[in-house]
Enzyme design. Structure first.
Site, PDB file in Angstrom:
ATOM      1  N   ASP A   1     -10.705  -4.726  -5.040  1.00 59.76           N
ATOM      2  CA  ASP A   1     -10.072  -3.822  -3.849  1.00 59.76           C
ATOM      3  C   ASP A   1     -10.860  -2.595  -3.595  1.00 59.76           C
ATOM      4  OD1 ASP A   1      -8.120  -2.137  -2.379  1.00 59.76           O
ATOM      5  OD2 ASP A   1      -6.481  -3.091  -3.114  1.00 59.76           O
TER       6      ASP A   1
ATOM      7  N   SER B   1       0.775  -1.007   0.002  1.00 56.23           N
ATOM      8  CA  SER B   1      -0.005  -0.044  -0.097  1.00 56.23           C
ATOM      9  C   SER B   1       1.045   1.216  -0.090  1.00 56.23           C
ATOM     10  CB  SER B   1      -1.064   0.084   1.216  1.00 56.23           C
ATOM     11  OG  SER B   1      -2.046   0.765   0.860  1.00 56.23           O
TER      12      SER B   1
ATOM     13  N   HIS C   1      -7.422  -5.588   0.121  1.00 54.25           N
ATOM     14  CA  HIS C   1      -6.483  -4.959   0.046  1.00 54.25           C
ATOM     15  C   HIS C   1      -4.910  -5.573   0.827  1.00 54.25           C
ATOM     16  CE1 HIS C   1      -4.291  -1.282  -1.107  1.00 54.25           C
ATOM     17  NE2 HIS C   1      -3.883  -0.881   0.180  1.00 54.25           N
TER      18      HIS C   1
END
Length: 269
Positions: free
Chosen positions: A218, A95, A246
């Site tokens: 996601d 991320s 995610h």
């Protein structure tokens, strides 16, 4: 300051090419616990916590330094220096730390062999018509307001978004516990920095090969973002995992391990 203490650095194994793992917003190096056993004995694995997260030294946190992802990228470079890593590093980020790794590779391209990006996004905001990041500014401002008003509620909400409904309560609970164990003031800075960062202009400067691991469904990063990155990162590979959520490194570690092994076996210039 001792960087190894500041960032709670751990090194697993002392031989083999190095893998450096970087966690995302509100997490810690603990999120990689399902991945690291697969590379024990074949690679030197380095894990750390960004300052303000996990078991890092909170006294070293600076709201000024960490108001930009460049501050977190400096953590990455500091950890590499403290561990004597000078070249050949495979960076594995999740991320927000994907952009952090890209920035670190721009600053020190000779340090990195390649990057593995799990759920990357250079910008979470929509910028129509050319870019669909997934969120309107009001959406993200609402998330920040929830964080200010009800931190525990925010942690529970975001952890369910990250894990995806299909993963059940145990993984969402594990992630929520991580969020809740992070200092709220440091977490707020990291969240503000993450949600409102825009690193799209940095992408053409990346010279190291990248594997983009995109989640099929996601809530935080639409498929279009993975395609956008693949088009703008020279020599990148896009792999869409059949995963909802995610955080495939937590929910589907075997998929991430397999993708990493295949990618790390490839020869890159």
């Amino acid at each position: 300051m001792d960087v190894n203490k500041r960032n709670n650095v751990r090194s697993l194994g002392d031989s083999g090419s190095p893998i450096l793992f970087a966690h995302g917003l509100g997490c810690s190096q603990a999120v990689w616990s399902r991945i690291t056993p697969a590379f024990a004995g074949t690679h030197r694995q380095v894990l750390f916590d960004f300052v303000g997260s996990g078991k890092s030294q909170l006294s070293a946190f600076s709201a000024v330094r960490y108001s930009s992802l460049a501050g977190y990228a400096q953590d990455v470079l500091d950890v590499c220096e403290a561990q004597g890593l000078q070249s050949g590093v495979t960076f594995v980020g999740h991320s927000a730390s994907c952009s952090v790794g890209l920035l670190a590779s721009i600053a020190r391209p000779e340090l990195f062999d390649r990057l593995v990006l799990v759920g990357p996004s250079p910008c979470f905001l929509n910028h129509p018509p050319e870019y669909a990041g997934g969120f309107e500014r009001a959406d993200l401002q609402g998330l920040m307001s929830l964080m200010d008003q009800n931190y525990i509620g925010w942690a529970n909400h975001l952890s369910s978004l990250v894990m995806g409904a299909a993963q059940g309560e145990s993984l969402s609970g594990e992630l929520s516990d991580l969020f809740c164990s992070t200092n709220p003031a440091a977490m707020r800075v990291f969240a503000q920095t993450t949600f409102f960062a825009d690193n799209r202009a940095d992408l053409p400067q990346v010279t190291r090969p990248c594997l983009i691991l995109q989640h099929q469904e996601d809530s935080l990063v639409p498929l279009a973002v993975g395609e956008y990155l693949n088009q703008r990162l020279k020599g990148s590979t896009l792999e869409v995992m059949d995963v909802a959520g995610h955080a495939a490194h937590m929910s589907h570690p075997a998929l991430v391990i397999d993708a990493m092994r295949r990618y790390m076996a490839e020869v890159h210039a």
